[in-house]
Design an enzyme around this catalytic site. Structure first.
Site, short mmCIF file in Angstrom:
data_model
loop_
_atom_site.label_atom_id
_atom_site.label_comp_id
_atom_site.label_asym_id
_atom_site.label_seq_id
_atom_site.Cartn_x
_atom_site.Cartn_y
_atom_site.Cartn_z
N SER A 187 -6.40 3.55 3.87
CA SER A 187 -5.81 2.65 3.05
C SER A 187 -6.87 1.70 2.33
CB SER A 187 -4.76 1.72 3.77
OG SER A 187 -3.96 0.96 2.72
N SER B 234 0.76 -1.20 0.19
CA SER B 234 -0.02 -0.10 -0.03
C SER B 234 0.80 1.21 -0.13
CB SER B 234 -0.94 0.19 1.13
OG SER B 234 -2.04 -0.90 0.75
N LYS C 96 0.14 3.72 -2.96
CA LYS C 96 -0.96 5.02 -2.54
C LYS C 96 -0.23 6.41 -2.58
CE LYS C 96 -4.78 1.79 -0.74
NZ LYS C 96 -4.02 0.63 -0.36
#
Length: 467
Positions: free
Chosen positions: A119, A59, A62
């Protein structure tokens, strides 16, 4: 004389072998796969290990999703109040997710806060579709920015970081991205320095919360986890007007990820400002870890963790020996001060002793749908009947169908990808709510926007400060 001389020669290999065995014994525990610490302003490398080894970003992806979005805002292609739509394509992503009903509109501002703090994978895809008109178009923008920034060994295949072995990066490249996000868009700092969000009556805590709440000067940025990467984090700390950025990849647990980051920053601020520039690191020092990395890199026990990171018993939480971290023998660690009367670890004390006491109180950021304006522009290749619901990326269509089947059969809780193991611990606040069960959203302020059984509180792992 000759006998003593040859005797010393015969002892030398034994001594070298002993040293080698000692070093190996120190690295027999869970290890950090790669890390780098840089000065956010100058880009000087303060510390690094395997910084050019290819790794899976999870993640941390992102951060690029946010960077591309902020750039579109600056170019006035969209605004913070522009509409993002939960499409059929974005809604199909697995947890961590918000689970909005298909067609739900919210603002770009809301989407940025959700992806950087909570997230949510579904929102990351929806945001990409709003910015570029399609998921595939947004991924192309991500890769274009990576090339422009000099992220030489980075390739993006999706906007969220869910498992895809073609999506790779390096600690060096992620440091360059983190520096660019802070430098080019200072306003972004207000999106990733919060320990949690509150949406209606529900609260979700960031996996980076203990770092933000306990480490002096901590102000960002993003965590990530998939099994093939282990626990990753891009972290930032500002002390006495100086900001350092740390990228850590491949920790064995969310707790170790945070403690190693604290230790790295504490040591880094004691060092000088000079050093090789991060952009001058070239080549790559290895391929990504083989599949199943999280199962090989076993999580430290509470004794091993305290032996390595206890600030009271080791200078700076650990000593260095030939570039390796020297830790005390877990068998000799005094467990009485961080063990409850029932013999279980006292995680409250462990956190205090390895991260420090909380410096600020936990206060989640209120987040709502906002007041979205307009409808996202959609690629001309998308059939009109699907507007504003972009079609799935054909390359990933089969994967999503498989994910849906796995979600139905899944019995283990999930957070960023695998739930509690990712460090994100959703909390249910409704009275009498059983952990892991679906939440009744009919009485919630925004209850009507959630898909039945798919809202962001499902599934809910039992809270554990060690995650």
């Amino acid at each position: 004389m000759y006998a003593s001389f040859f005797g010393r020669l015969s002892i030398a290999p034994v001594f070298v072998a002993a040293i080698g065995l000692f070093i190996l014994s120190q690295s027999a525990h869970a290890e950090i796969g790669a890390h780098i610490l840089v000065d956010a302003k100058s880009g000087a490398v303060i510390d690094q290990k395997n910084a050019t080894r290819k790794w899976y970003p999870a993640s941390l992806t992102k951060l690029m999703t946010a960077y591309v979005t902020f750039k579109a805002i600056r170019a006035e292609k969209i605004s913070l109040n522009s509409a993002v739509v939960q499409s059929q394509n974005s809604a199909s992503e697995p947890p961590s997710k918000m689970g909005f009903k298909i067609g739900t509109k919210f603002t770009v501002d809301t989407a940025l806060k959700i992806i950087l703090i909570k997230s949510a994978n579904d929102v990351a895809v929806a945001l990409g579709e709003a910015v570029a008109g399609s998921e595939a178009g947004f991924i192309a923008m991500m890769n274009a920015e990576a090339r422009r920034l000099g992220m030489t060994h980075t390739r993006f295949s999706n906007p969220h970081g869910l498992p895809d072995n073609s999506q790779v990066t390096t600690a060096r490249d992620m440091a360059i991205l983190a520096m660019a996000l802070r430098r080019d868009f200072p306003e972004s700092r207000e999106f990733y320095n919060h320990p949690g969000i509150r949406f209606g009556k529900k609260t979700l805590r960031s996996a980076n919360r203990e770092f933000l709440l306990r480490v002096k000067g901590a102000n960002g940025m993003k965590t990530g986890y998939i099994c093939n990467s282990g626990y990753n984090v891009a972290a930032s700390v500002t002390r006495r007007g100086r900001t350092l950025i740390g990228i850590i990849m491949g920790a064995s647990s969310g707790l170790e990820r945070t403690a190693f980051a604290r230790q790295l920053f504490d040591a880094g601020f004691k060092k000088g400002r000079g050093g090789k520039k991060v952009t001058s690191l070239s080549g790559y020092s290895g391929n990504p870890p083989a599949n199943g990395y999280c199962r090989r890199n076993k999580k430290l026990s509470s004794k091993q963790y305290m032996a390595r990171y206890d600030m009271k018993n080791t200078q700076g939480g650990g000593l260095l020996f030939f570039g390796k971290q020297k830790t005390r023998n877990p068998a000799k660690v005094d467990t009485s001060s961080f063990t409850k009367s029932n013999g279980k670890p006292d995680w409250a004390k462990i956190l205090d002793r390895t991260l420090g006491p909380r410096r600020i109180a936990y206060k989640p950021l209120p987040v709502g749908l906002g007041k979205p304006k307009g409808t996202p522009s959609v690629s001309a290749s998308i059939p009109a009947e699907n507007i504003p619901l972009p079609v799935a990326n054909p390359i990933r269509k089969a994967k999503m169908e498989m994910r849906t089947k796995l979600q139905t059969a899944q019995t283990e809780p999930a957070a960023e990808v695998t739930g509690a193991s990712a460090g994100t611990i959703p909390q249910i606040e409704a009275a009498g709510q059983r952990p892991g069960s679906a939440v009744n959203t009919s009485k919630a302020a925004h209850g009507s926007i959630f898909r039945k059984g798919m809202d962001f509180t499902v599934p809910v792992p039992a809270p554990s400060p060690s995650k």
